[in-house]
Motif scaffolding. Sequence first.
Motif, PDB file in Angstrom:
ATOM      1  N   UNK A 190      10.034  -1.306  -6.127  1.00 35.24           N
ATOM      2  CA  UNK A 190      10.240  -2.589  -5.463  1.00 35.24           C
ATOM      3  C   UNK A 190       8.926  -3.338  -5.240  1.00 35.24           C
ATOM      4  N   UNK A 191       7.851  -2.862  -5.847  1.00 38.35           N
ATOM      5  CA  UNK A 191       6.604  -3.628  -5.876  1.00 38.35           C
ATOM      6  C   UNK A 191       6.601  -4.452  -7.153  1.00 38.35           C
ATOM      7  N   UNK A 192       6.098  -5.671  -7.063  1.00 37.79           N
ATOM      8  CA  UNK A 192       6.048  -6.542  -8.240  1.00 37.79           C
ATOM      9  C   UNK A 192       4.821  -7.440  -8.148  1.00 37.79           C
ATOM     10  N   UNK A 193       4.526  -8.100  -9.250  1.00 36.37           N
ATOM     11  CA  UNK A 193       3.369  -8.982  -9.299  1.00 36.37           C
ATOM     12  C   UNK A 193       3.806 -10.432  -9.489  1.00 36.37           C
ATOM     13  N   UNK A 194       3.168 -11.321  -8.740  1.00 35.59           N
ATOM     14  CA  UNK A 194       3.223 -12.747  -9.006  1.00 35.59           C
ATOM     15  C   UNK A 194       1.843 -13.160  -9.507  1.00 35.59           C
ATOM     16  N   UNK A 195       1.790 -14.339 -10.145  1.00 36.41           N
ATOM     17  CA  UNK A 195       0.539 -14.765 -10.776  1.00 36.41           C
ATOM     18  C   UNK A 195       0.207 -16.178 -10.328  1.00 36.41           C
ATOM     19  N   UNK A 196      -1.063 -16.381  -9.920  1.00 35.07           N
ATOM     20  CA  UNK A 196      -1.505 -17.715  -9.489  1.00 35.07           C
ATOM     21  C   UNK A 196      -2.514 -18.248 -10.502  1.00 35.07           C
ATOM     22  N   UNK A 210      -5.062 -16.329 -14.836  1.00 31.22           N
ATOM     23  CA  UNK A 210      -4.264 -16.132 -13.626  1.00 31.22           C
ATOM     24  C   UNK A 210      -4.796 -14.940 -12.849  1.00 31.22           C
ATOM     25  N   UNK A 211      -4.490 -14.944 -11.566  1.00 37.79           N
ATOM     26  CA  UNK A 211      -4.781 -13.769 -10.735  1.00 37.79           C
ATOM     27  C   UNK A 211      -3.463 -13.084 -10.398  1.00 37.79           C
ATOM     28  N   UNK A 212      -3.407 -11.767 -10.623  1.00 36.87           N
ATOM     29  CA  UNK A 212      -2.217 -10.986 -10.307  1.00 36.87           C
ATOM     30  C   UNK A 212      -2.220 -10.651  -8.822  1.00 36.87           C
ATOM     31  N   UNK A 213      -1.137 -11.020  -8.135  1.00 41.18           N
ATOM     32  CA  UNK A 213      -1.037 -10.821  -6.690  1.00 41.18           C
ATOM     33  C   UNK A 213       0.188  -9.982  -6.381  1.00 41.18           C
ATOM     34  N   UNK A 214      -0.011  -8.966  -5.541  1.00 44.45           N
ATOM     35  CA  UNK A 214       1.047  -8.005  -5.257  1.00 44.45           C
ATOM     36  C   UNK A 214       2.075  -8.583  -4.285  1.00 44.45           C
ATOM     37  N   UNK A 215       3.335  -8.256  -4.522  1.00 39.68           N
ATOM     38  CA  UNK A 215       4.420  -8.620  -3.627  1.00 39.68           C
ATOM     39  C   UNK A 215       5.327  -7.408  -3.440  1.00 39.68           C
ATOM     40  N   UNK A 216       6.013  -7.386  -2.291  1.00 43.38           N
ATOM     41  CA  UNK A 216       6.965  -6.311  -2.011  1.00 43.38           C
ATOM     42  C   UNK A 216       8.336  -6.924  -1.787  1.00 43.38           C
ATOM     43  N   UNK A 217       9.325  -6.396  -2.488  1.00 40.93           N
ATOM     44  CA  UNK A 217      10.694  -6.891  -2.358  1.00 40.93           C
ATOM     45  C   UNK A 217      11.473  -5.956  -1.438  1.00 40.93           C
ATOM     46  N   UNK A 218      11.710  -6.357  -0.172  1.00 41.66           N
ATOM     47  CA  UNK A 218      12.435  -5.477   0.752  1.00 41.66           C
ATOM     48  C   UNK A 218      13.939  -5.475   0.515  1.00 41.66           C
ATOM     49  N   UNK A 219      14.393  -6.309  -0.389  1.00 37.87           N
ATOM     50  CA  UNK A 219      15.820  -6.351  -0.683  1.00 37.87           C
ATOM     51  C   UNK A 219      16.582  -7.392   0.096  1.00 37.87           C
ATOM     52  N   UNK A 220      15.880  -8.172   0.939  1.00 39.82           N
ATOM     53  CA  UNK A 220      16.580  -9.188   1.737  1.00 39.82           C
ATOM     54  C   UNK A 220      16.357 -10.602   1.205  1.00 39.82           C
ATOM     55  N   UNK A 221      15.721 -10.687   0.032  1.00 36.68           N
ATOM     56  CA  UNK A 221      15.483 -11.991  -0.571  1.00 36.68           C
ATOM     57  C   UNK A 221      14.182 -12.639  -0.158  1.00 36.68           C
TER      58      UNK A 221
END
Length: 801
Positions: A509-515, A531-542
Motif C-alpha cells: 500500500x506504499x506508492x509513488x507520486x511524481x512532481x 521529476x522527483x519521486x515522492x512517497x505516499x501511503x494508501x490507508x484504504x480510505x481514499x
Amino acid sequence: MLTSPPTTSFLGLTEADFQLLDRHRELMAQSTDSLTRKFYDYLLRYPATAAVFRDFSQERMEHLIQAQAAHARDLLASHLTPQWLHAMADIGARHYSLGVEPSWVTGAYALYWDYWDDVLAHTEMDSAERSDLRRILFRLLLGDLMAQLDGYAASARETDAERTAVFGVLLEMLTDHQAMEDLSGSRLLGGICSGLVRKNAHVAWAGYFVRNQEDILIPQYLDGAHRQGLHIPKSPGDPAWEALERRSPVIWKNGEGRMPVWLGSLGKTVAEVACFPFGEADAQAVGIVATWQKGYFQRVGSSYFLAFAHIGDLVLRLRSQALRDPLTGLPNRQLFLDRLTHGREQTSRRERLLGVGILDLDGFKEVNDRWGHAAGDELLRQVVARISPLLRTGDTLARLGGDEFGLLLPDLSQIDDIEVICERILEELRRPFDLGNEAAVISASIGFTAYPLDDGDPETLLRHADTALYAAKGEGKDQFRRHTWAMDAETEHRAAAREQVACALRQNRLLLHYQPIVSTEGAGGSPVLGVEALLRLDPGDGNLRLPESFGDSLDHPRLSREIGRFVLESAIAQAERWHAEGLPLRVAVNISGHHLLDHRFPTDLEEALSRHPGLPVDHLEIEITETTHLQYFEQARLALEQCNRLGLRTSLDDFGTGNASLSYLQRLPAHTIKVDQSFVRDIINDARDLAIVTGVITTARMLGLEVIAEGVKTQRHAELLRGIGCTFLQGYWIARPMPAAQIPGWIAGFQPTPSGPEPILAGASEELLKGHSHRVQQFAAAIEGRDPFPDHFLEGNAERH
C-alpha cells in the motif's frame, strides 16, 4: 579415541577447551617464577602458615619455589588427566601430614587466578576467546583444587569425621555441573550452606550475606533458619562486621559478650557463630555458620571453613566481571538494573527522589570512524574519568552499551538537584579530549526521570529516561530533558506511525507520486527536466497520507532499508517505462540517511539498476538531506562517490535547513543542490531570505552545480528566481505531485511562461531592488483584489528607520 576423565566432564571442560588453552599456554606460563614467589610470600605473611616453614633452609625453600613454578606450568599442560589428578591427590595427602591447612592452599589459588586474569586483561585478543579462557582457567583451578582436597580428605577421614563432612560438602558442590554453570554463584555458595546443615548434625544453620550500598548485610541464602526480614546493619562489635573489617574470621560464643540483635531474632539459641569474610571493594560478603556445640570450631578447626570463603572470593570476582563493563570497569546494564531496583525500594522508604538518567555521546561514531576503535575506546575511558568526580558517593554511572551510559542519582530533595548534575556533566564533556595526536570535540545528550514522581517499575523508568533522551537528541543535542507524559504520547504516535508504514509495506500500500521539475531558460529541448519521486501511503480510505504523517519511519533503522529498496525499484522501473515511451525524464529519489550509510546500500542500488537495463544510469538522481551528511560527513561523502562511480547523479535536498557551511558544496561530490522551500517561500517578502537564496545560487553556479528551487508558489516567485540565476524550479505553481500515469499528459499540455529579462548577477543591491519590485507588484495586485495580501510587506524593524 581419547575421552575426558570424569572430573573434566563434571567441570564442563572439553577437548576443544584444552586445545584453546594449549594455544595460549606459553603466554599464560610467562613469569611463573615470579608468581610462585608471590605464592610463598602469601603463605609466609600469616603466622600459622609461616610456622610450617620456620625450620626450612634457604635451599629447601628455593626447591619448593621451583617445584611450585613447575606445578604452575605443568597444570596448564595437564588437561586434568587421571594421572595428574592422582598426583595432586597425593600432594593433598602430604599437605595434611605437614599440617598445611586446606584453606591456605585454597587461598593461594586465588593468586594463580589473579595472575592469569591480569595476563588476559593486558593481552590483545578476541573478547569471546578471552571470556572462554577465563572460564577454562577458572575450572582448571577448581579441578586441581578438587584433587588436592580429595587427597587431603582421604588422609583426614580416619581422624576426624566432622572434617570429612565439610570436605564432602565442598567436593559435592565443586562437582555439581549445574552449580558450576551458574555464573551468579548462588547455586554453588547456597549449596555449600545447605550441605553444611544437611550433613553435619552439629551445624544449626548456615548462610551467606552480601553487603549493599547502605552498609547492610542482606542474606542471599540461609539454610536452617528463616531469613524473612533478616538483615544485619553495620554496628560496633557485631561479629559479621568485625570479620569484614579485619578481613579474617571472627567467632562469637554464647555467654561471652552481648548477643547481636539479628541473631536473637532468629529464635534459635546456638553455642557458636563463625563469620568468614570474602570479596573485595564493592563486592563484599560474609559466610556465617552457627553450631549447637560449644568448642566446635576449635575442635574441627575454623580454618577448614575458610575454603568456603575462598571459593566465595572466586565466585564474587567472576560475578563482578560478569556485571561490569570490561573497558571502563563500570557496572553493566544488569548491575545497573539491580541497583535501580534497590534504589527504588530505598527511595520509597526515605521519601526522597531518585534520578534515573541515560546519557548518550553526540559525535562518538565520527571519532570511531575517523580515528579507529582504539581512539573510541580511549575516548570512552576519558569520558568516564571526567564524569565520575562530578558524582556523589552512592551515585551510579553505568555503561549500558556502546556510547550510552546510565545514571542513578539517589537521595535527592528536588528536581533541580538532577538538573544541576546534568548541566555539570554536559559542561565538562564540551571540553576537547586529547586522543594523542588528535583532539576530539564531542557533546552529550541526557534524558532523565525521577522516582516516585514517575512511579514506574525499573524497566519503565529506564524507558522513560530513554524517551527523554530521544527528545533531547531531537531538539538539537548537547542538552538534557526531563521525561513528560507528552513525550510518551509522542513516542506512542511515532510507534503507531512506524507500524502503519510497516503494515503498508507488507501489504503493498506504499506508492509513488511524481512532481515535475522544469527549466525556464527557454532554450531548445523539453522544458521539463525531470521529476522527483515522492512517497505516499494508501490507508484504504481514499485519502493518501504524506510522508509528514509517517513520523520517523522513513529513517528508522528497522524500516529505512526496506522502504529505500521499494522506492529504488519502483522509481527505476517507472523511469525505464517512460524512456521506452519516448519520455527521457530524469528521476530523483529520496534516500534516508540510515539507508545511505548502510554498507548494503551500494548493493541495493546496483541490483535495482541491473533489473532495469533500459534506463541510462545518468537519468537517476539520488537525493539526500543536508542533515545526513552533516552528522556523518565522511561516510556520506564515500557513499556519494560510490554513486558517482556508477554514473548516477547526486543532489543535496533541503539545503539550508541544517548547519552546513557553503564549503560543504565544494567538499561533497554532488551535482545538484535543492534550495529548501522554507527560504524560497518568502523571498518576495523577506530580504534576508532573498539574500540567502541569492548567495547559495551564486556560489553553486560558480562551483558548476545545478540549482533547483523548491516550493515555488507563484509566477512572481518563478520570475524572481529566474532573475537571480535559478532556472530549475519545482513547486505547486508548476504542478502538484501526481500518479505516474498522469505525467505524460501533463508534459504534453505544459506551457512554459514567457522569458523575462536576463538574470541580474551584478551586485547585491540589484538583487534587493529586484525583490522590492516584485513585492510592490504583489502588494498592488492585493489592493486590486487580484492576489491575496502577503504575510508581511515591511522589513523587520522597518518602523525604526
